[in-house]
Design a protein around this motif. Structure first.
Motif, PDB file in Angstrom:
ATOM      1  N   VAL A   1       0.689  -1.411   0.003  1.00 27.75           N
ATOM      2  CA  VAL A   1       0.001  -0.025   0.008  1.00 27.75           C
ATOM      3  C   VAL A   1       0.726   1.229   0.219  1.00 27.75           C
ATOM      4  O   VAL A   1       1.669   1.373   0.841  1.00 27.75           O
ATOM      5  CB  VAL A   1      -0.934  -0.004   1.367  1.00 27.75           C
ATOM      6  CG1 VAL A   1      -1.753   1.331   1.298  1.00 27.75           C
ATOM      7  CG2 VAL A   1      -1.941  -1.181   1.197  1.00 27.75           C
ATOM      8  N   PHE A   2       0.631   2.220  -1.057  1.00 26.74           N
ATOM      9  CA  PHE A   2       1.410   3.438  -1.037  1.00 26.74           C
ATOM     10  C   PHE A   2       0.512   4.484  -0.501  1.00 26.74           C
ATOM     11  O   PHE A   2      -0.738   4.333  -0.696  1.00 26.74           O
ATOM     12  CB  PHE A   2       2.042   3.658  -2.495  1.00 26.74           C
ATOM     13  CG  PHE A   2       2.977   2.845  -2.973  1.00 26.74           C
ATOM     14  CD1 PHE A   2       3.678   1.776  -2.027  1.00 26.74           C
ATOM     15  CD2 PHE A   2       3.625   2.808  -4.188  1.00 26.74           C
ATOM     16  CE1 PHE A   2       4.699   0.906  -2.677  1.00 26.74           C
ATOM     17  CE2 PHE A   2       4.586   1.896  -4.595  1.00 26.74           C
ATOM     18  CZ  PHE A   2       5.276   0.867  -4.006  1.00 26.74           C
ATOM     19  N   LEU A   3       0.987   5.569  -0.157  1.00 27.32           N
ATOM     20  CA  LEU A   3       0.237   6.765  -0.079  1.00 27.32           C
ATOM     21  C   LEU A   3       0.280   7.638  -1.110  1.00 27.32           C
ATOM     22  O   LEU A   3       1.719   7.848  -1.722  1.00 27.32           O
ATOM     23  CB  LEU A   3       0.603   7.458   1.267  1.00 27.32           C
ATOM     24  CG  LEU A   3       0.064   7.108   2.512  1.00 27.32           C
ATOM     25  CD1 LEU A   3       0.610   8.044   3.593  1.00 27.32           C
ATOM     26  CD2 LEU A   3      -1.443   7.398   2.396  1.00 27.32           C
ATOM     27  N   ASP A   4      -0.647   8.044  -1.706  1.00 22.50           N
ATOM     28  CA  ASP A   4      -0.731   8.786  -2.978  1.00 22.50           C
ATOM     29  C   ASP A   4      -0.811  10.441  -2.561  1.00 22.50           C
ATOM     30  O   ASP A   4      -2.014  10.963  -2.572  1.00 22.50           O
ATOM     31  CB  ASP A   4      -1.837   8.517  -3.961  1.00 22.50           C
ATOM     32  CG  ASP A   4      -1.809   8.818  -5.268  1.00 22.50           C
ATOM     33  OD1 ASP A   4      -0.969   9.467  -5.747  1.00 22.50           O
ATOM     34  OD2 ASP A   4      -2.982   8.856  -5.871  1.00 22.50           O
TER      35      ASP A   4
ATOM     36  N   PHE B   1      -5.435   4.031 -14.081  1.00 19.31           N
ATOM     37  CA  PHE B   1      -6.171   5.094 -13.209  1.00 19.31           C
ATOM     38  C   PHE B   1      -7.378   4.915 -13.271  1.00 19.31           C
ATOM     39  O   PHE B   1      -8.604   4.987 -13.940  1.00 19.31           O
ATOM     40  CB  PHE B   1      -5.743   6.579 -14.010  1.00 19.31           C
ATOM     41  CG  PHE B   1      -4.710   7.322 -13.481  1.00 19.31           C
ATOM     42  CD1 PHE B   1      -3.640   6.722 -13.156  1.00 19.31           C
ATOM     43  CD2 PHE B   1      -4.859   8.916 -13.262  1.00 19.31           C
ATOM     44  CE1 PHE B   1      -2.580   7.444 -12.601  1.00 19.31           C
ATOM     45  CE2 PHE B   1      -3.724   9.466 -12.883  1.00 19.31           C
ATOM     46  CZ  PHE B   1      -2.476   8.931 -12.545  1.00 19.31           C
ATOM     47  N   ILE B   2      -7.848   4.176 -11.896  1.00 16.61           N
ATOM     48  CA  ILE B   2      -9.308   3.456 -11.919  1.00 16.61           C
ATOM     49  C   ILE B   2     -10.409   4.768 -11.833  1.00 16.61           C
ATOM     50  O   ILE B   2     -11.525   4.820 -12.633  1.00 16.61           O
ATOM     51  CB  ILE B   2      -9.459   2.781 -10.676  1.00 16.61           C
ATOM     52  CG1 ILE B   2      -8.175   1.575 -10.679  1.00 16.61           C
ATOM     53  CG2 ILE B   2     -10.690   2.128 -10.410  1.00 16.61           C
ATOM     54  CD1 ILE B   2      -7.939   1.098 -11.876  1.00 16.61           C
ATOM     55  N   GLY B   3     -10.297   5.572 -10.902  1.00 20.50           N
ATOM     56  CA  GLY B   3     -11.307   6.740 -10.720  1.00 20.50           C
ATOM     57  C   GLY B   3     -11.324   7.530 -11.983  1.00 20.50           C
ATOM     58  O   GLY B   3     -12.650   8.068 -12.388  1.00 20.50           O
TER      59      GLY B   3
ATOM     60  N   ALA C   1      -4.067   2.877  -9.343  1.00 20.72           N
ATOM     61  CA  ALA C   1      -4.064   4.358  -8.951  1.00 20.72           C
ATOM     62  C   ALA C   1      -5.488   5.080  -9.166  1.00 20.72           C
ATOM     63  O   ALA C   1      -6.327   4.464  -9.710  1.00 20.72           O
ATOM     64  CB  ALA C   1      -3.082   5.082  -9.815  1.00 20.72           C
ATOM     65  N   SER C   2      -5.475   6.409  -8.782  1.00 24.76           N
ATOM     66  CA  SER C   2      -6.601   7.096  -8.819  1.00 24.76           C
ATOM     67  C   SER C   2      -7.826   6.333  -8.271  1.00 24.76           C
ATOM     68  O   SER C   2      -9.050   6.091  -8.520  1.00 24.76           O
ATOM     69  CB  SER C   2      -6.916   7.376 -10.445  1.00 24.76           C
ATOM     70  OG  SER C   2      -8.161   8.210 -10.677  1.00 24.76           O
TER      71      SER C   2
END
Ligand code: G3P
Length: 218
Positions: A3-6, A129-131, A163-164
């Protein structure tokens, strides 16, 4: 799963890296533009406190300049990963940078074909980029499953960073889709640490315990 923080919010990153539940950080020009500190200062501090990979995105446009900037960014520290958009103009330089053993995270990936070509070039990470796919009514989670299958079926070593991710549901879906990494913005990350049923359950247990009249236990 990692898990990374974006985010480029140093306070947030420090807090959760110390806890040991964050494996890395992804920044982008938008995140860095929101902080008071200068981007270079933030990144130099980040590499000291984050043990895992830290993605730093290129800010040049022409392929020649992106190439030189990527080399420079990669020299900041061993755990720096250079983020490069998945644009056809950059394929040539991505190939060169991979040959130079520079760690790359390909950002703004929106299709299975883009993902496949980046795997063929041998980059370390790709970031669908999912979102932003949700924004146009497409199915970002489906793309995650397809990329996972493609990588496993053909035996590529590239890792997927989901991501996203703008909601806990999408985070859960990234876990289920076996993304290697999910990079989560601070607000979603903090929400994902909590659950209202945990809070109400605790209240009930504590109020029931009060009924026993016991002051000290054990
Ligand atoms: O990791 C990519 C992310 O920073 C972009 O998120 O919400 O702007 O699409 P968003």
């Amino acid at each position: 799963m990692k898990v990374f923080l974006d985010t480029a919010d140093m306070k947030m990153i420090k807090k959760y890296v110390q806890l040991g539940i964050i494996d890395g950080v992804t920044t982008n020009p938008t995140h860095l533009s929101k902080e008071k500190e200068k981007p270079e200062k933030i990144i130099k501090e980040l590499v000291k406190i984050v043990p895992g990979d830290i993605s730093v995105e290129i800010t040049e446009k022409s392929a020649d300049k992106v190439y030189l900037q990527a080399q420079k960014i990669s020299k900041i520290a061993k755990n720096i990963v250079v983020k490069i958009p998945c644009h056809a103009d950059y394929y040539e330089i991505i190939k060169k940078l991979v040959k130079e053993k520079i760690q790359i995270n390909i950002t703004l990936v929106f299709s299975l074909a883009q993902a496949l070509f980046m795997c063929k070039l041998g980059v370390k990470y790709i970031s669908p980029f999912i979102g932003r796919l949700d924004d146009i009514g497409a199915d970002g989670t489906q793309l995650l499953y397809e990329i996972r299958d493609m990588i496993d079926n053909y035996g590529y070593s590239t890792q997927i960073i989901a991501a996203s991710i703008r909601s806990i549901d999408r985070f859960n879906e990234a876990i289920m889709a076996i993304a290697d990494v999910a990079t989560i913005p601070s607000d979603v990350f903090e929400k994902s640490l909590q659950h209202p049923l945990t809070d109400s359950g605790m209240e009930k247990f504590l109020s029931d315990w009060k009924k026993t009249g016991i002051k000290q236990f054990p």
